[in-house]
Structures are given as structure tokens and as C-alpha cells.
Design a protein around this motif. Structure first.
Motif, PDB file in Angstrom:
ATOM      1  N   GLU A   1       2.365 -11.496   3.475  1.00 44.59           N
ATOM      2  CA  GLU A   1       2.746 -11.150   2.386  1.00 44.59           C
ATOM      3  C   GLU A   1       1.763  -9.990   1.645  1.00 44.59           C
ATOM      4  OE1 GLU A   1       2.388 -14.106   3.221  1.00 44.59           O
ATOM      5  OE2 GLU A   1       3.983 -15.588   2.193  1.00 44.59           O
ATOM      6  N   SER A   2       0.317 -10.287   2.428  1.00 48.65           N
ATOM      7  CA  SER A   2      -0.648  -9.170   1.587  1.00 48.65           C
ATOM      8  C   SER A   2      -0.379  -7.909   2.177  1.00 48.65           C
ATOM      9  CB  SER A   2      -2.083  -9.863   2.014  1.00 48.65           C
ATOM     10  OG  SER A   2      -2.207  -9.841   3.454  1.00 48.65           O
ATOM     11  N   MET A   3       0.094  -7.783   3.526  1.00 49.71           N
ATOM     12  CA  MET A   3       0.455  -6.424   3.948  1.00 49.71           C
ATOM     13  C   MET A   3       1.743  -6.023   3.211  1.00 49.71           C
ATOM     14  SD  MET A   3      -1.964  -5.745   6.387  1.00 49.71           S
ATOM     15  CE  MET A   3      -3.006  -6.999   5.223  1.00 49.71           C
ATOM     16  N   MET A   4       2.562  -6.842   3.174  1.00 51.92           N
ATOM     17  CA  MET A   4       3.884  -6.281   2.364  1.00 51.92           C
ATOM     18  C   MET A   4       3.463  -5.697   1.087  1.00 51.92           C
ATOM     19  SD  MET A   4       7.238  -8.884   3.230  1.00 51.92           S
ATOM     20  CE  MET A   4       6.345  -9.828   4.032  1.00 51.92           C
ATOM     21  N   ALA A   5       2.357  -6.397   0.377  1.00 50.97           N
ATOM     22  CA  ALA A   5       2.230  -5.850  -0.875  1.00 50.97           C
ATOM     23  C   ALA A   5       1.757  -4.345  -0.952  1.00 50.97           C
ATOM     24  CB  ALA A   5       1.127  -6.587  -1.440  1.00 50.97           C
ATOM     25  N   ILE A   6       0.994  -4.095   0.199  1.00 55.47           N
ATOM     26  CA  ILE A   6       0.536  -2.698   0.487  1.00 55.47           C
ATOM     27  C   ILE A   6       1.734  -1.900   0.689  1.00 55.47           C
ATOM     28  CG2 ILE A   6      -1.017  -1.027   1.778  1.00 55.47           C
ATOM     29  CD1 ILE A   6      -2.821  -3.658   2.474  1.00 55.47           C
ATOM     30  N   ASP A   7       2.428  -2.490   1.643  1.00 55.83           N
ATOM     31  CA  ASP A   7       3.533  -1.567   2.027  1.00 55.83           C
ATOM     32  C   ASP A   7       4.440  -1.255   0.827  1.00 55.83           C
ATOM     33  OD1 ASP A   7       5.407  -0.488   3.889  1.00 55.83           O
ATOM     34  OD2 ASP A   7       6.576  -2.060   3.640  1.00 55.83           O
ATOM     35  N   ASP A   8       4.865  -2.243  -0.109  1.00 61.69           N
ATOM     36  CA  ASP A   8       5.432  -2.018  -1.442  1.00 61.69           C
ATOM     37  C   ASP A   8       4.789  -1.004  -2.177  1.00 61.69           C
ATOM     38  OD1 ASP A   8       7.422  -4.026  -0.438  1.00 61.69           O
ATOM     39  OD2 ASP A   8       6.674  -5.273  -1.731  1.00 61.69           O
ATOM     40  N   TRP A   9       3.501  -1.047  -2.254  1.00 60.96           N
ATOM     41  CA  TRP A   9       3.119  -0.106  -3.308  1.00 60.96           C
ATOM     42  C   TRP A   9       3.220   1.184  -2.694  1.00 60.96           C
ATOM     43  CZ3 TRP A   9      -1.611   2.916  -2.631  1.00 60.96           C
ATOM     44  CH2 TRP A   9      -2.220   3.401  -3.773  1.00 60.96           C
ATOM     45  N   ILE A  10       2.796   1.271  -1.542  1.00 60.28           N
ATOM     46  CA  ILE A  10       2.795   2.871  -0.971  1.00 60.28           C
ATOM     47  C   ILE A  10       4.253   3.394  -0.961  1.00 60.28           C
ATOM     48  CG2 ILE A  10       3.363   2.706   1.531  1.00 60.28           C
ATOM     49  CD1 ILE A  10       0.291   4.170   0.067  1.00 60.28           C
ATOM     50  N   THR A  11       5.044   2.416  -0.611  1.00 62.01           N
ATOM     51  CA  THR A  11       6.601   2.825  -0.588  1.00 62.01           C
ATOM     52  C   THR A  11       7.134   3.276  -1.855  1.00 62.01           C
ATOM     53  OG1 THR A  11       6.989   1.390   1.339  1.00 62.01           O
ATOM     54  CG2 THR A  11       8.773   2.013   0.133  1.00 62.01           C
ATOM     55  N   ASN A  12       6.875   2.489  -2.804  1.00 57.65           N
ATOM     56  CA  ASN A  12       7.247   2.768  -4.204  1.00 57.65           C
ATOM     57  C   ASN A  12       6.797   4.126  -4.745  1.00 57.65           C
ATOM     58  OD1 ASN A  12       8.940   0.386  -4.446  1.00 57.65           O
ATOM     59  ND2 ASN A  12       7.281  -0.903  -5.477  1.00 57.65           N
ATOM     60  N   ARG A  13       5.652   4.476  -4.386  1.00 62.29           N
ATOM     61  CA  ARG A  13       4.864   5.546  -4.929  1.00 62.29           C
ATOM     62  C   ARG A  13       5.027   6.754  -3.864  1.00 62.29           C
ATOM     63  NH1 ARG A  13       3.370   1.434  -7.097  1.00 62.29           N
ATOM     64  NH2 ARG A  13       2.468   1.413  -9.104  1.00 62.29           N
ATOM     65  N   ARG A  14       5.933   6.700  -3.077  1.00 59.70           N
ATOM     66  CA  ARG A  14       5.885   7.749  -1.992  1.00 59.70           C
ATOM     67  C   ARG A  14       6.409   8.698  -2.723  1.00 59.70           C
ATOM     68  NH1 ARG A  14       8.427   5.624   2.112  1.00 59.70           N
ATOM     69  NH2 ARG A  14       6.674   5.308   3.342  1.00 59.70           N
ATOM     70  N   LYS A  15       7.318   8.844  -3.648  1.00 58.85           N
ATOM     71  CA  LYS A  15       7.983  10.076  -4.104  1.00 58.85           C
ATOM     72  C   LYS A  15       6.913  10.787  -5.265  1.00 58.85           C
ATOM     73  CE  LYS A  15      10.084   7.104  -7.641  1.00 58.85           C
ATOM     74  NZ  LYS A  15       9.983   5.691  -6.906  1.00 58.85           N
ATOM     75  N   PHE A  16       6.105   9.611  -5.646  1.00 56.98           N
ATOM     76  CA  PHE A  16       5.065  10.552  -6.494  1.00 56.98           C
ATOM     77  C   PHE A  16       4.024  11.222  -5.719  1.00 56.98           C
ATOM     78  CE2 PHE A  16       6.500   6.838  -9.210  1.00 56.98           C
ATOM     79  CZ  PHE A  16       6.785   7.433 -10.314  1.00 56.98           C
ATOM     80  N   TRP A  17       3.694  10.646  -4.544  1.00 53.79           N
ATOM     81  CA  TRP A  17       2.624  11.505  -3.913  1.00 53.79           C
ATOM     82  C   TRP A  17       3.309  12.717  -3.194  1.00 53.79           C
ATOM     83  CZ3 TRP A  17       3.079  10.452   1.544  1.00 53.79           C
ATOM     84  CH2 TRP A  17       3.267   8.985   1.833  1.00 53.79           C
TER      85      TRP A  17
END
Lengths: 109, 109
Positions: free
Chosen positions: B74-90
Motif C-alpha cells: 500500500e505504501s508503494m501504491m500511495a507513491i504511485d497514486d500521487w505521481i500518477t494523479n499529478r502526471r498531467k501537472f508536471w
DNA sequence: AGGTTAATTAACGCTTTGTGGAAATAAAGA
DNA sequence: TCTTTATTTCCACAAAGCGTTAATTAACCT
């Protein structure tokens, strides 16, 4: 090309994390425009920006007296690559844990 | 459910990062079996494991005298979710930087 | 019970990090 | 040129992080 641990260290501070989120949402900004991300002094903010810069997370461009900071997408991509390349491992880890734990009681806090 | 900055702080140390990579590759292991991830004493290793545990990155299960540590996906998934959700922003940030920087000279180190 | 193994907690020192205030640097504008 | 604006560097200082050795806890095995 900095180490991932350096990237994580830079993102481990709440103020710096907020700066990064801000730059993602609103794009490049001057140091002064970032002053409201946290209730800290200008020198403190400047030092946080330096940490982010040295970690390769933001770039600095000079425009007259102002320093414009922008997110460096490569740094976010580095995290994305790491997590993606290891996805099969942490999913595998989940499977192994299931098998191992079957009849052991968890004891975390 | 810890904060992402806590997760990043836990992963910002080379020894702890190595522990996580090891647990991904080889699955759950006892504290003693992890002693070769870095040239440090057992107490030092134990404290690193505690940091990872408190950050929600690993779980500890007790098996006789041994403490088995395993990655908490779950901890790795949390990072993955963050990076994925913000991909459009970066990615957007990259575009905006292009537009802004057009005729400013970069000045990073 | 007594000894061994596994791991953690306790106690101490050292280094790094984060902060604010003051001073320095640099460009703009009157 | 003198003042204002924008940001950074310098100077203590407090808090946190990491490492070590010694002591402690806990479970196993004769």
C-alpha cells in the motif's frame, strides 16, 4: 542526475512538498510568489528552494531581480520510473506475505 | 495511513532504501537476515526498521524469537497514486516552462 | 535453571537540518 | 546617486537524525 534518496529527502519536508505541489498546479513562479506556501521567513524559503534546486527537482531562471522557479519534470519521471519498474516486485511481495503470514499474527503499530 | 512526506522521509536514507529494495526483490525477511544491507550495528538496523514500520512501509510479524519484516505494498501504491494523479501537472509544467523560458537564460547548478 | 540466540531499548556523542534576524548582493526606478 | 524591491548568504542556536556500545527483554534448548 541525482540519487533517488536525494529526491525523497527533498520531498520529505512539508514546506518543500507544498512548493512542488504549487509549481505543478500553477506553473513556474518567482520565489516571492511562493512565500505563502508556509508561514516562514524569506531566507528560510530561499534555502528550501536551494535544496530543491540541488536535488534537481526545480530549475531557476533569472528575470531581472526575480528568480523564477519551475518544476523539473525529469525528477518526477525518475520517481515514476522507479515505482513502475518495481511494481511487479511489490505485487510479488504481497503474494509472498500472504503465503508466509497465513498463520502468524501481525503485530505492528 | 501516513503522510507522503513521512514516506519520503523514510526512503531518503540509503540504508532504509536498500532494505526496501531487498524486501521487494527477496520478499519478507527476519531483521537478522537484513544485517548485510549496510555495514551498521544491529541496533542501528533495528531503528531503521522501526522508522520504516512507523511510516507504514513495512509490516512486522513475530515468529518465535524472530521478527519478520515485509514490504507493505500500500505504501508503494500511495507513491504511485500521487505521481500518477499529478502526471498531467508536471507535463503541463514542462509546457509552461517552455513558453516562459523561450528567451531567458537558465542558471542552475 | 543456565546458556545461547534474536532483537530491541537505553544512554551518549556527533553531525545535519531548519529557523530567524541581520547583512550582503543586485537590479530598478526616482 | 539614493532608495526600494527581490532574494540570497552569514551567523548563531535548537531540534532531529544516525551511529556506537552496553544493558534488557524474550524465547529457545539442554
Amino acid at each position: 542526475m541525482t540519487d533517488l534518496t536525494t529526491t525523497f529527502a527533498a520531498l520529505s519536508d512539508a514546506t518543500r512538498f507544498a512548493i512542488v505541489e504549487r509549481l505543478m498546479r500553477d506553473g513556474a513562479q518567482a520565489a516571492g510568489d511562493l512565500s505563502d506556501v508556509a508561514p516562514i521567513s524569506a531566507p528560510a524559503l530561499s534555502r528550501h528552494l536551494k535544496v530543491l534546486r540541488e536535488a534537481g527537482i526545480v530549475t531557476q531562471t533569472v528575470d531581472r531581480q526575480r528568480r523564477i522557479y519551475a518544476l523539473r519534470p525529469e525528477s518526477m519521471m525518475a520517481i515514476d520510473d522507479w515505482i513502475t519498474n518495481r511494481r511487479k516486485f511489490w505485487e510479488a511481495s504481497l503474494d509472498r506475505l500472504d503465503a508466509l503470514v497465513a498463520n502468524l499474527e501481525p503485530d505492528n503499530d
